[in-house]
Design a protein around this motif. Structure first.
Motif, PDB file in Angstrom:
ATOM      1  N   LYS A   1      -1.326  10.538   9.840  1.00  0.00           N
ATOM      2  CA  LYS A   1      -3.032  11.042  10.269  1.00  0.00           C
ATOM      3  C   LYS A   1      -3.918   9.647  10.459  1.00  0.00           C
ATOM      4  O   LYS A   1      -4.466  10.346  11.451  1.00  0.00           O
ATOM      5  CB  LYS A   1      -3.163  12.043   9.936  1.00  0.00           C
ATOM      6  CG  LYS A   1      -3.013  13.639   9.793  1.00  0.00           C
ATOM      7  CD  LYS A   1      -4.332  14.694   8.865  1.00  0.00           C
ATOM      8  CE  LYS A   1      -3.284  15.947   8.914  1.00  0.00           C
ATOM      9  NZ  LYS A   1      -4.098  16.800   7.947  1.00  0.00           N
ATOM     10  N   LEU A   2      -3.937   9.169  10.078  1.00  0.00           N
ATOM     11  CA  LEU A   2      -4.489   7.959   9.855  1.00  0.00           C
ATOM     12  C   LEU A   2      -4.277   6.959  10.812  1.00  0.00           C
ATOM     13  O   LEU A   2      -5.570   6.644  11.888  1.00  0.00           O
ATOM     14  CB  LEU A   2      -4.324   7.033   8.918  1.00  0.00           C
ATOM     15  CG  LEU A   2      -5.098   6.110   8.945  1.00  0.00           C
ATOM     16  CD1 LEU A   2      -6.355   5.416   9.015  1.00  0.00           C
ATOM     17  CD2 LEU A   2      -4.388   4.985   6.913  1.00  0.00           C
ATOM     18  N   ARG A   3      -2.508   6.964  11.673  1.00  0.00           N
ATOM     19  CA  ARG A   3      -1.820   6.292  11.949  1.00  0.00           C
ATOM     20  C   ARG A   3      -2.585   6.615  14.049  1.00  0.00           C
ATOM     21  O   ARG A   3      -3.395   6.084  14.585  1.00  0.00           O
ATOM     22  CB  ARG A   3      -0.603   5.868  12.586  1.00  0.00           C
ATOM     23  CG  ARG A   3      -0.389   5.015  13.048  1.00  0.00           C
ATOM     24  CD  ARG A   3       1.204   5.161  12.444  1.00  0.00           C
ATOM     25  NE  ARG A   3       1.584   6.201  13.731  1.00  0.00           N
ATOM     26  CZ  ARG A   3       1.654   6.589  14.924  1.00  0.00           C
ATOM     27  NH1 ARG A   3       1.915   5.257  15.730  1.00  0.00           N
ATOM     28  NH2 ARG A   3       2.192   7.312  15.381  1.00  0.00           N
TER      29      ARG A   3
ATOM     30  N   SER B   1      -5.330   9.370  14.085  1.00  0.00           N
ATOM     31  CA  SER B   1      -6.614   8.849  14.399  1.00  0.00           C
ATOM     32  C   SER B   1      -7.060   7.365  15.231  1.00  0.00           C
ATOM     33  O   SER B   1      -8.017   7.084  15.902  1.00  0.00           O
ATOM     34  CB  SER B   1      -7.765   8.770  13.048  1.00  0.00           C
ATOM     35  OG  SER B   1      -9.042   8.854  12.993  1.00  0.00           O
ATOM     36  N   ASN B   2      -6.494   5.496  14.380  1.00  0.00           N
ATOM     37  CA  ASN B   2      -6.669   5.451  14.497  1.00  0.00           C
ATOM     38  C   ASN B   2      -6.525   5.185  15.954  1.00  0.00           C
ATOM     39  O   ASN B   2      -7.426   4.298  17.186  1.00  0.00           O
ATOM     40  CB  ASN B   2      -6.518   4.180  14.518  1.00  0.00           C
ATOM     41  CG  ASN B   2      -7.088   3.411  12.776  1.00  0.00           C
ATOM     42  OD1 ASN B   2      -7.695   3.876  12.364  1.00  0.00           O
ATOM     43  ND2 ASN B   2      -6.216   3.098  11.628  1.00  0.00           N
ATOM     44  N   ILE B   3      -5.579   5.596  16.621  1.00  0.00           N
ATOM     45  CA  ILE B   3      -5.410   5.547  18.184  1.00  0.00           C
ATOM     46  C   ILE B   3      -6.124   6.106  18.984  1.00  0.00           C
ATOM     47  O   ILE B   3      -6.342   5.631  20.309  1.00  0.00           O
ATOM     48  CB  ILE B   3      -4.268   5.872  18.585  1.00  0.00           C
ATOM     49  CG1 ILE B   3      -2.263   4.928  17.338  1.00  0.00           C
ATOM     50  CG2 ILE B   3      -3.322   5.323  19.889  1.00  0.00           C
ATOM     51  CD1 ILE B   3      -0.759   5.271  18.120  1.00  0.00           C
ATOM     52  N   GLU B   4      -6.473   7.050  18.902  1.00  0.00           N
ATOM     53  CA  GLU B   4      -7.657   7.981  18.959  1.00  0.00           C
ATOM     54  C   GLU B   4      -8.991   6.776  18.742  1.00  0.00           C
ATOM     55  O   GLU B   4      -9.687   6.877  19.917  1.00  0.00           O
ATOM     56  CB  GLU B   4      -7.430   9.409  18.524  1.00  0.00           C
ATOM     57  CG  GLU B   4      -8.977  10.302  19.048  1.00  0.00           C
ATOM     58  CD  GLU B   4      -8.551  11.723  18.576  1.00  0.00           C
ATOM     59  OE1 GLU B   4      -7.938  11.588  17.738  1.00  0.00           O
ATOM     60  OE2 GLU B   4      -9.529  12.226  18.736  1.00  0.00           O
ATOM     61  N   ALA B   5      -8.975   6.436  18.036  1.00  0.00           N
ATOM     62  CA  ALA B   5     -10.665   5.584  18.047  1.00  0.00           C
ATOM     63  C   ALA B   5     -10.637   5.058  19.312  1.00  0.00           C
ATOM     64  O   ALA B   5     -11.563   4.003  20.268  1.00  0.00           O
ATOM     65  CB  ALA B   5     -10.470   5.335  16.681  1.00  0.00           C
ATOM     66  N   LEU B   6      -9.255   3.818  19.545  1.00  0.00           N
ATOM     67  CA  LEU B   6      -9.060   3.171  20.322  1.00  0.00           C
ATOM     68  C   LEU B   6      -9.029   3.654  21.474  1.00  0.00           C
ATOM     69  O   LEU B   6      -9.887   3.336  22.749  1.00  0.00           O
ATOM     70  CB  LEU B   6      -8.594   2.486  20.216  1.00  0.00           C
ATOM     71  CG  LEU B   6      -7.032   1.378  19.153  1.00  0.00           C
ATOM     72  CD1 LEU B   6      -5.714   1.149  19.393  1.00  0.00           C
ATOM     73  CD2 LEU B   6      -8.206   0.319  18.580  1.00  0.00           C
TER      74      LEU B   6
ATOM     75  N   LEU C   1       1.207  -1.612   0.113  1.00  0.00           N
ATOM     76  CA  LEU C   1       0.154   0.131  -0.007  1.00  0.00           C
ATOM     77  C   LEU C   1       0.886   1.132   0.401  1.00  0.00           C
ATOM     78  O   LEU C   1       1.849   0.940   0.131  1.00  0.00           O
ATOM     79  CB  LEU C   1      -0.768   0.152   1.422  1.00  0.00           C
ATOM     80  CG  LEU C   1      -2.178  -0.993   1.577  1.00  0.00           C
ATOM     81  CD1 LEU C   1      -3.215  -0.737   2.703  1.00  0.00           C
ATOM     82  CD2 LEU C   1      -2.545  -1.026   0.131  1.00  0.00           C
TER      83      LEU C   1
ATOM     84  N   PHE D   1       1.285   5.448   0.777  1.00  0.00           N
ATOM     85  CA  PHE D   1       0.694   6.315   1.008  1.00  0.00           C
ATOM     86  C   PHE D   1       1.071   7.597   1.099  1.00  0.00           C
ATOM     87  O   PHE D   1       2.327   7.887   1.191  1.00  0.00           O
ATOM     88  CB  PHE D   1       0.138   5.994   2.722  1.00  0.00           C
ATOM     89  CG  PHE D   1      -0.501   5.211   2.917  1.00  0.00           C
ATOM     90  CD1 PHE D   1      -1.621   5.495   3.020  1.00  0.00           C
ATOM     91  CD2 PHE D   1      -0.364   3.627   3.470  1.00  0.00           C
ATOM     92  CE1 PHE D   1      -3.180   4.376   3.030  1.00  0.00           C
ATOM     93  CE2 PHE D   1      -0.770   2.783   3.725  1.00  0.00           C
ATOM     94  CZ  PHE D   1      -2.650   3.306   3.574  1.00  0.00           C
ATOM     95  N   ARG D   2       0.816   9.093   0.979  1.00  0.00           N
ATOM     96  CA  ARG D   2       1.620  10.430   1.504  1.00  0.00           C
ATOM     97  C   ARG D   2       2.368  10.666   2.642  1.00  0.00           C
ATOM     98  O   ARG D   2       0.881   9.370   3.441  1.00  0.00           O
ATOM     99  CB  ARG D   2       0.222  11.110   0.935  1.00  0.00           C
ATOM    100  CG  ARG D   2       0.555  11.279  -0.757  1.00  0.00           C
ATOM    101  CD  ARG D   2      -0.223  12.210  -0.588  1.00  0.00           C
ATOM    102  NE  ARG D   2      -0.592  12.944  -1.674  1.00  0.00           N
ATOM    103  CZ  ARG D   2      -1.713  12.253  -2.679  1.00  0.00           C
ATOM    104  NH1 ARG D   2      -2.534  12.085  -2.076  1.00  0.00           N
ATOM    105  NH2 ARG D   2      -1.322  12.858  -4.165  1.00  0.00           N
TER     106      ARG D   2
ATOM    107  N   LEU E   1      -0.377  11.750   5.843  1.00  0.00           N
ATOM    108  CA  LEU E   1      -1.505  11.060   5.542  1.00  0.00           C
ATOM    109  C   LEU E   1      -1.980  10.007   6.500  1.00  0.00           C
ATOM    110  O   LEU E   1      -2.512   9.962   7.007  1.00  0.00           O
ATOM    111  CB  LEU E   1      -2.729  10.892   4.298  1.00  0.00           C
ATOM    112  CG  LEU E   1      -3.069  12.473   3.581  1.00  0.00           C
ATOM    113  CD1 LEU E   1      -4.409  11.330   1.901  1.00  0.00           C
ATOM    114  CD2 LEU E   1      -4.481  13.277   4.251  1.00  0.00           C
ATOM    115  N   TYR E   2      -0.941   9.267   6.181  1.00  0.00           N
ATOM    116  CA  TYR E   2      -1.014   7.972   7.230  1.00  0.00           C
ATOM    117  C   TYR E   2      -0.627   7.864   8.712  1.00  0.00           C
ATOM    118  O   TYR E   2      -0.894   6.992   9.210  1.00  0.00           O
ATOM    119  CB  TYR E   2       0.578   7.430   6.353  1.00  0.00           C
ATOM    120  CG  TYR E   2       0.414   5.760   6.849  1.00  0.00           C
ATOM    121  CD1 TYR E   2       0.182   4.660   6.553  1.00  0.00           C
ATOM    122  CD2 TYR E   2       1.684   6.200   8.776  1.00  0.00           C
ATOM    123  CE1 TYR E   2       0.831   3.330   7.042  1.00  0.00           C
ATOM    124  CE2 TYR E   2       1.862   4.353   9.031  1.00  0.00           C
ATOM    125  CZ  TYR E   2       1.288   3.382   8.635  1.00  0.00           C
ATOM    126  OH  TYR E   2       1.157   2.186   8.872  1.00  0.00           O
TER     127      TYR E   2
END
Lengths: 74, 136
Positions: free
Chosen positions: A50-52, A54-59, A41, A43-44, A47-48
């Motif tokens: 930020k995605l990481r 965001s996932n940690i924040e969601a947890l 995969l 990614f820029r 952005l990657y």
């Protein structure tokens, strides 16, 4: 970090099956073409990251969220 | 069948056929095997079975964002082994937003519910951001 100098139209090969090509250069912007196999995969980086995050924040916040709060009225 | 003792969910009984494999992983989470469990309709849990206390809340976005949509690349479609759209389920993660809740519309989870394969994709579409409030 390995640093290589390349001109427009030139490429870099990483391993057997990844090619990174300098497609175009315009001032401080570089257009890059990437050929990579299906299992990779791309990614820029920002952005990657930020995605990481965001996932940690969601947890973390899953313990604080109250789903019933927003289900009401939907 | 696997039984796991967890802090958050108590005893979790898992059938082999409900385990969803994320071959690319999920950025920030060092696991590849997950299950989805009901939380409070329409909200569900996405739980890492290798550490069930690693879990996030997810929801299908279409009820809250009716115009939400994206195209899958051929590459992702082939990784998902999806033959038709109906094979796929879409979820977005939920985040806290002031007193309310927001959704990550930028990187949805796309899951082939029949083959039990999942990928978290990252949308180029500028309309979709990482933290979009959901109206109450």
């Amino acid at each position: 970090m390995l640093v290589l100098t390349r001109k427009q139209g030139q490429s870099i090969r990483i391993g057997d099956d990844i090619i990174v090509k300098i497609v175009d250069i315009d001032g401080s912007q570089v257009k890059i073409g990437i050929e990579a196999p299906k299992g990779v995969l791309i990614f820029r980086e920002e952005l990657y990251e930020k995605l990481r995050e965001s996932n940690i924040e969601a947890l973390k916040t899953s313990k604080e969220l109250k789903p019933e709060d927003f289900i009401k009225g939907v | 069948m696997i039984t796991l003792k967890t802090e958050r969910f108590g005893e979790l009984v898992i059938n082999q056929n409900e385990i969803i494999n994320f071959p690319y992983g999920i950025p920030g989470i060092p696991f590849e095997r997950f299950i989805i469990r009901e939380c409070l309709e329409p909200v569900k849990w996405l739980i890492a079975i290798d550490d069930p206390d690693v879990a996030m809340l997810i929801v299908s976005p279409f009820k809250f964002f009716p115009t939400y949509g994206f195209e899958l690349s051929d590459e992702i479609t082939s990784v998902l082994q999806a033959e038709k759209e109906e094979d796929l389920e879409i979820y977005v993660s939920l985040l806290k937003y002031n007193d309310g809740v927001a959704a990550n519309l930028k990187s949805p989870f796309v899951i082939n519910k029949n083959k039990k394969i999942g990928v978290q994709i990252l949308l180029e579409d500028e309309r979709y951001q990482f933290k979009v409030p959901i109206r109450k």
